[in-house]
Design a protein around this motif. Structure first.
Motif, PDB file in Angstrom:
ATOM      1  N   GLU A  31       0.843  -1.203   0.000  1.00 45.77           N
ATOM      2  CA  GLU A  31       0.000   0.000   0.000  1.00 45.77           C
ATOM      3  C   GLU A  31       0.877   1.251   0.000  1.00 45.77           C
ATOM      4  N   TYR A  32       0.501   2.216  -0.846  1.00 44.06           N
ATOM      5  CA  TYR A  32       1.172   3.512  -0.877  1.00 44.06           C
ATOM      6  C   TYR A  32       0.249   4.558  -0.263  1.00 44.06           C
ATOM      7  N   ARG A  33       0.774   5.337   0.708  1.00 43.92           N
ATOM      8  CA  ARG A  33      -0.015   6.354   1.408  1.00 43.92           C
ATOM      9  C   ARG A  33       0.671   7.709   1.281  1.00 43.92           C
ATOM     10  N   GLN A  34      -0.112   8.729   1.015  1.00 41.45           N
ATOM     11  CA  GLN A  34       0.453  10.066   0.883  1.00 41.45           C
ATOM     12  C   GLN A  34      -0.533  11.104   1.380  1.00 41.45           C
ATOM     13  N   MET A  35      -0.034  12.011   2.219  1.00 45.26           N
ATOM     14  CA  MET A  35      -0.800  13.166   2.646  1.00 45.26           C
ATOM     15  C   MET A  35      -0.387  14.364   1.801  1.00 45.26           C
ATOM     16  N   ILE A  36      -1.297  15.327   1.631  1.00 44.08           N
ATOM     17  CA  ILE A  36      -1.013  16.518   0.844  1.00 44.08           C
ATOM     18  C   ILE A  36      -0.235  17.509   1.709  1.00 44.08           C
ATOM     19  N   ASN A  37       0.923  17.944   1.228  1.00 45.52           N
ATOM     20  CA  ASN A  37       1.769  18.864   1.981  1.00 45.52           C
ATOM     21  C   ASN A  37       1.613  20.288   1.436  1.00 45.52           C
ATOM     22  N   THR A  38       1.195  21.217   2.268  1.00 45.41           N
ATOM     23  CA  THR A  38       1.058  22.626   1.892  1.00 45.41           C
ATOM     24  C   THR A  38       1.745  23.490   2.939  1.00 45.41           C
ATOM     25  N   ASP A  39       1.883  24.782   2.631  1.00 40.94           N
ATOM     26  CA  ASP A  39       2.487  25.702   3.603  1.00 40.94           C
ATOM     27  C   ASP A  39       1.467  26.217   4.619  1.00 40.94           C
ATOM     28  N   GLN A  40       0.205  25.803   4.492  1.00 43.48           N
ATOM     29  CA  GLN A  40      -0.879  26.171   5.410  1.00 43.48           C
ATOM     30  C   GLN A  40      -1.020  27.686   5.538  1.00 43.48           C
ATOM     31  N   GLY A  41      -0.777  28.386   4.420  1.00 44.30           N
ATOM     32  CA  GLY A  41      -0.814  29.845   4.452  1.00 44.30           C
ATOM     33  C   GLY A  41      -2.200  30.436   4.514  1.00 44.30           C
ATOM     34  N   ASN A  42      -3.227  29.667   4.146  1.00 45.62           N
ATOM     35  CA  ASN A  42      -4.600  30.144   4.241  1.00 45.62           C
ATOM     36  C   ASN A  42      -5.512  28.985   4.599  1.00 45.62           C
ATOM     37  N   PHE A  43      -6.809  29.271   4.705  1.00 45.10           N
ATOM     38  CA  PHE A  43      -7.767  28.265   5.183  1.00 45.10           C
ATOM     39  C   PHE A  43      -7.811  27.058   4.251  1.00 45.10           C
ATOM     40  N   ILE A  44      -7.841  27.288   2.936  1.00 44.85           N
ATOM     41  CA  ILE A  44      -7.929  26.181   1.979  1.00 44.85           C
ATOM     42  C   ILE A  44      -6.692  25.291   2.073  1.00 44.85           C
ATOM     43  N   LYS A  45      -5.516  25.909   2.180  1.00 46.99           N
ATOM     44  CA  LYS A  45      -4.288  25.128   2.293  1.00 46.99           C
ATOM     45  C   LYS A  45      -4.243  24.333   3.597  1.00 46.99           C
ATOM     46  N   LYS A  46      -4.785  24.923   4.660  1.00 40.50           N
ATOM     47  CA  LYS A  46      -4.838  24.193   5.931  1.00 40.50           C
ATOM     48  C   LYS A  46      -5.734  22.972   5.822  1.00 40.50           C
TER      49      LYS A  46
END
Length: 407
Positions: free
Chosen positions: A325-340
């Motif tokens: 199984e391959y698992r991946q979470m989305i990595n963002t800079d969390q700079g705004n609500f959508i990115k969070k």
């Protein structure tokens, strides 16, 4: 003279009080700049974040109308509770207590928890499973050929099930190593009621002692467990190895209705291939020997391995499973609500195969399996998963909703 003394004393007290009042009187709002609403919201969020950071007990509840491949429409809920049994010990893994509840529209109740509790600088662990079910289920017979060709339906496979399982597992660390050893207890009550006509005529059901009135067995067993565990976070590992061996015996001297034995092997490995990206694989073997009750056969196809096969659709005395199984979470800079929000989302894809037969070396059937799912991080390193699995043999697709990863 006395009156004048009291008069001066009174004036002194009044003067002191007036100075005190001036000292504590707040400065007028007109004299200080007002914080903007944005700054007030940021201050509140920072305060809330700090409070949550220092809080030991965390929980999340998700629930509402849902669907299960085994039970149909239901009102269900999943609660994920995490905490540390020693908050001052920052190296101790957080204990995980997931609870799944399902109230089934057709009538029934399903309660289940699979705790992972860590104590004493991780020198002592309690794992296991607690389960209560009063639901409608299906029996497809025993053996690959029988299971594959057995029709699912109210007149062929359906029955009313009532029972429970109490299976605590106690593990003790050996010295300073990553090895653990300990005992386990397994108590099971399984009752088949209102069996369909197809079940009553099934040779495996009749041979096990079932009849038109139903089937009932109590299984009481003791076992020994030995495991090796280097996972960074047991509930959702990014790296490490987990190996587990369980050997249990169920006997009439322990109060069991049947004499039989169980041997379980479980190997899992996790490799980080990037930030919050993991490649995981597992090899599992479930084996039972002796006079095995109908509900204690090895099952191929559960929410924790071959997702896509109905629970109990394939059962025999041996089940081997291999899954990657391959698992991946989305990595963002969390700079705004959508990115969070995106930062809490991820996905998984898997492929695997099951093998089953009457003993560990005589295998009669192959069960290919693949699927994909969505992951939602509700606590750090704790995910809710929505999986969509494919049963290649019977050409069917099943959907799953669970707390924590499959393995």
């Amino acid at each position: 003279m006395r009156i004048r003394l009291f008069k001066y004393l009174f004036l002194g007290i009044a003067l002191a009080c007036s100075h005190a009042v001036l000292a504590i009187t707040p400065i007028s709002n007109d004299t200080l700049p007002q914080a903007s609403k944005k700054e007030q919201r940021q201050a509140k969020r920072a305060l809330k974040k700090e409070r949550n950071k220092n809080r030991n007990f965390h929980y999340n509840i998700l629930g509402g109308p849902s669907y299960s491949p085994d039970y149909g429409l239901l009102v269900g809920g999943n609660m994920l509770m995490t905490f540390s049994t020693s908050p001052k010990d920052k190296e101790l893994p957080r204990s995980v207590l997931p609870v799944a509840m399902a109230f089934i529209f057709k009538g029934g109740l399903n309660l289940q928890t699979r705790p992972q509790l860590f104590f004493k600088e991780d020198r002592f662990r309690i794992f296991g499973q607690l389960l209560y079910k009063n639901t409608a289920e299906n029996f497809y017979g025993i053996g690959y050929s029988t299971n594959k060709n057995y029709a699912r339906g109210e007149g062929s496979s359906l029955y009313k099930y009532s029972g429970f399982q109490i299976n605590p597992q106690f593990l003790f660390r050996i010295g300073e190593s990553d090895f653990f050893v300990g005992p386990q207890i397994d108590l099971n009550l399984d009752k088949i009621m209102k069996p369909a006509a197809g079940i009553i005529a099934n040779p495996d059901y009749v041979l096990a002692g079932g009849n038109a009135d139903g089937y009932k067995r109590f299984s009481s067993g003791l076992g020994i467990m030995a495991s090796y565990d280097t996972r960074d976070v047991p509930a959702n590992a990014y790296k490490g190895i987990y190996m587990n061996l369980q050997a249990s015996f169920y006997h009439k001297i322990l109060g069991s209705d049947n004499n039989f034995y169980q041997l379980l092997l479980d190997y899992r490995q996790y490799k980080s291939v990037g930030e919050r990206k993991t490649f995981a694989w597992t090899v599992q073997s479930k084996n039972v020997f002796g006079d095995v009750p109908l509900n204690k056969y090895a099952l191929s196809g559960t929410p924790f391995d071959l997702r896509g096969y109905y629970m109990g659709q394939y059962r025999d005395k041996t089940s081997h499973v291999v899954i990657a199984e391959y698992r991946q979470m989305i990595n963002t800079d969390q700079g705004n609500f959508i990115k969070k929000m995106l930062h809490h989302l991820g996905f998984a894809v898997w492929g695997g195969c099951g093998f089953m037969g009457p003993n560990p070396v005589k295998l009669e059937g192959v069960l290919p399996n693949f699927g994909a799912g969505i992951r939602i991080e509700v606590q750090p390193r704790m995910n809710i998963r929505f999986d969509f699995g494919r049963n290649v043999v019977n050409k069917q697709n099943l959907f799953y909703f669970n707390v924590t990863e499959a393995f």
